[in-house]
Design a protein around this motif. Structure first.
Motif, short mmCIF file in Angstrom:
data_model
loop_
_atom_site.label_atom_id
_atom_site.label_comp_id
_atom_site.label_asym_id
_atom_site.label_seq_id
_atom_site.Cartn_x
_atom_site.Cartn_y
_atom_site.Cartn_z
N LEU A 155 -8.16 6.69 -8.69
CA LEU A 155 -7.35 5.66 -8.01
C LEU A 155 -8.09 5.09 -6.80
O LEU A 155 -8.11 3.87 -6.59
N LEU A 156 -8.72 5.96 -6.03
CA LEU A 156 -9.48 5.49 -4.86
C LEU A 156 -10.71 4.70 -5.29
O LEU A 156 -11.07 3.70 -4.65
N TYR A 157 -11.35 5.13 -6.35
CA TYR A 157 -12.52 4.42 -6.89
C TYR A 157 -12.13 3.01 -7.32
O TYR A 157 -12.80 2.03 -6.97
N VAL A 158 -11.03 2.89 -8.07
CA VAL A 158 -10.56 1.58 -8.52
C VAL A 158 -10.17 0.72 -7.32
O VAL A 158 -10.45 -0.49 -7.29
N ALA A 159 -9.52 1.33 -6.32
CA ALA A 159 -9.14 0.58 -5.12
C ALA A 159 -10.38 0.04 -4.40
O ALA A 159 -10.37 -1.09 -3.88
#
Length: 249
Positions: A59-63
């Motif tokens: 999720l943080l990577y995609v963000a």
């Protein structure tokens, strides 16, 4: 006005980016980097405990890459809005259509676009890459800044659609849609990876046919834009989605 066709085309461009030939083989490395979990660790009987780390990291990577792409979308839409004041909107549409055709041919492998075939040399410090979830957002930012050659044509096509919208906020919204197309499969694979460590390797068999299909779809989109048929298509779809006065009665 943002059309359903444009949103769908942008989302498909994101999916195409995820399934690009030089993205799928790197999935295990990306997943290990953003979660701190290696494929070897997943053989542990207690591997299900890794799911939370995989989810948080992905999720943080995609963000991270979404932030970069949204800023690019804002720029593309804003610049095109200024350009439309000096150049006919139809001329911009033709130029954009020809560009998208070229990007589609590059995806198929028929044409080469030198600028999109260069991978930027951004590297994170080793100590940051070892932090897994804590460094996942920055890993995503670096991916967004130095996208791989295979992702380039899809991203360029999405940015062209954002530019044709001639509005900064619309361009940003389209790049959010693009990021969802690229990011949602990544998150899904991250969740499944805990149970199926071999999943990224299984996806490899579908890469080439899906790449060809994505290239053909991109070329068709470019032809529709260049000929003006895309405008008629979006108008037709808008009429279908708008209730008539007869229906209201």
């Amino acid at each position: 006005m943002l059309s359903i066709a444009t949103v769908l085309a942008t989302f498909v461009a994101g999916l195409g980016s995820f399934l690009a030939p030089c993205t799928v083989p790197l999935l295990p490395a990306y997943l290990a980097c953003v979660s701190g979990v290696s494929a070897a660790e997943l053989t542990n009987p207690d591997r299900h405990s890794f799911r939370l780390r995989l989810l948080a990291g992905s999720l943080l990577y995609v963000a991270g890459f979404t932030v970069v792409f949204v800023l690019l979308g804002l720029s593309a839409g804003g610049i095109a809005r200024v350009a439309n004041g000096a150049v006919s909107g139809r001329v911009v549409e033709i130029i954009g259509g020809v560009a998208v055709i070229l990007f589609g041919l590059a995806i198929i492998g028929v044409a080469r676009v030198g600028l999109l075939e260069r991978t930027q040399g951004f590297q994170l410090p080793e100590r940051l890459r070892r932090r897994g979830v804590l460094g996942a957002f920055l890993v995503g930012v670096v991916f967004g800044l130095g996208w791989t050659p295979c992702v380039g044509p899809y991203l360029a096509a999405a940015l062209t659609l954002a530019a044709l919208s001639s509005h900064a906020l619309t361009g940003a919204l389209l790049l959010v849609v693009y990021s969802l197309g690229l990011g949602l499969p990544f998150i899904a694979v991250a969740l499944l990876w805990a149970s199926l460590p071999e999943l990224p390797h299984r996806l490899n068999r579908f890469v080439r046919p899906l790449t060809l299909a994505g290239g053909v779809i991109t070329v068709v989109l470019g032809v529709l834009l260049a000929t003006g048929a895309y405008t008629h298509l979006t108008s037709y779809l808008a009429q279908l989605s708008t209730p008539s006065t007869t229906d209201r009665k």
